[in-house]
Motif scaffolding. Sequence first.
Motif, PDB file in Angstrom:
ATOM      1  N   LEU A  65      -4.691   2.097  -5.329  1.00 52.22           N
ATOM      2  CA  LEU A  65      -4.311   1.312  -4.154  1.00 52.22           C
ATOM      3  C   LEU A  65      -4.737   1.998  -2.861  1.00 52.22           C
ATOM      4  O   LEU A  65      -5.186   1.333  -1.921  1.00 52.22           O
ATOM      5  N   ALA A  66      -4.623   3.320  -2.803  1.00 47.60           N
ATOM      6  CA  ALA A  66      -5.044   4.055  -1.606  1.00 47.60           C
ATOM      7  C   ALA A  66      -6.556   3.955  -1.416  1.00 47.60           C
ATOM      8  O   ALA A  66      -7.035   3.740  -0.294  1.00 47.60           O
ATOM      9  N   ILE A  67      -7.316   4.066  -2.499  1.00 46.28           N
ATOM     10  CA  ILE A  67      -8.777   3.927  -2.414  1.00 46.28           C
ATOM     11  C   ILE A  67      -9.129   2.499  -2.017  1.00 46.28           C
ATOM     12  O   ILE A  67     -10.023   2.274  -1.188  1.00 46.28           O
ATOM     13  N   GLY A  68      -8.433   1.532  -2.572  1.00 46.20           N
ATOM     14  CA  GLY A  68      -8.659   0.138  -2.185  1.00 46.20           C
ATOM     15  C   GLY A  68      -8.393  -0.080  -0.708  1.00 46.20           C
ATOM     16  O   GLY A  68      -9.145  -0.780  -0.020  1.00 46.20           O
ATOM     17  N   THR A 113       0.851  -1.178   0.000  1.00 44.48           N
ATOM     18  CA  THR A 113       0.000   0.000   0.000  1.00 44.48           C
ATOM     19  C   THR A 113       0.893   1.235   0.000  1.00 44.48           C
ATOM     20  O   THR A 113       1.776   1.365   0.840  1.00 44.48           O
ATOM     21  N   PRO A 114       0.663   2.155  -0.943  1.00 51.23           N
ATOM     22  CA  PRO A 114       1.534   3.330  -1.045  1.00 51.23           C
ATOM     23  C   PRO A 114       1.140   4.444  -0.079  1.00 51.23           C
ATOM     24  O   PRO A 114       0.950   5.590  -0.461  1.00 51.23           O
ATOM     25  N   ILE A 115       1.003   4.083   1.175  1.00 48.30           N
ATOM     26  CA  ILE A 115       0.640   5.067   2.200  1.00 48.30           C
ATOM     27  C   ILE A 115       1.752   5.074   3.237  1.00 48.30           C
ATOM     28  O   ILE A 115       2.110   4.028   3.765  1.00 48.30           O
ATOM     29  N   ARG A 119       0.397  10.013   4.080  1.00 45.96           N
ATOM     30  CA  ARG A 119       0.591  10.580   2.740  1.00 45.96           C
ATOM     31  C   ARG A 119       0.601   9.448   1.715  1.00 45.96           C
ATOM     32  O   ARG A 119       1.004   8.328   2.016  1.00 45.96           O
ATOM     33  N   VAL A 120       0.156   9.775   0.516  1.00 48.59           N
ATOM     34  CA  VAL A 120       0.047   8.776  -0.548  1.00 48.59           C
ATOM     35  C   VAL A 120       1.305   8.823  -1.407  1.00 48.59           C
ATOM     36  O   VAL A 120       1.710   9.877  -1.893  1.00 48.59           O
TER      37      VAL A 120
END
Length: 110
Positions: A59-62, A10-12, A21-22
Motif C-alpha cells: 500500500l505504501a509503494i502504491g 493508506t498505512p502512512i 512512517r509506515v
Amino acid sequence: MTLTIALEPTPIETDAHGVLRVGKTRVTLDTVVIAFLEGCTCKQIGEQYPSLELSDIYLAIGYYLRHQDEVNTYLAERQRQADVIQQEAEQQFNPIGIRDRLLARRSQTQ
C-alpha cells in the motif's frame, strides 16, 4: 459469491516531528521508497524490516506510485534537512583527524 470492494486506508502516518512512517512502526516512508527505487521487491523490504506488514508495504509503494511528485518533494526536503543537520554536527564535532585523536586518547589510558 460476490467480492466486496472496500477502500483500504493508506498505512502512512505522520509522527510528532512531521516524519512519515509506515503502519504502526518506526520505519519511515523514505526507507521503504528508497529500497523500492533501489530494486527491492516488497517481500525483500519486508524481510529487511520485519516490523512491517507485507500488505502495508504494498500500500505504501502504491501510494508512492500514485503520488510520486509529492513524495519526491517530501524526500528532497528530508534530504535537505539531513544535510543541514550533518553540516551542523560536523561544525560542532570536526570529523577530520578523529581516528588519530581517538587512538591518542586510547594510548594515554593504557
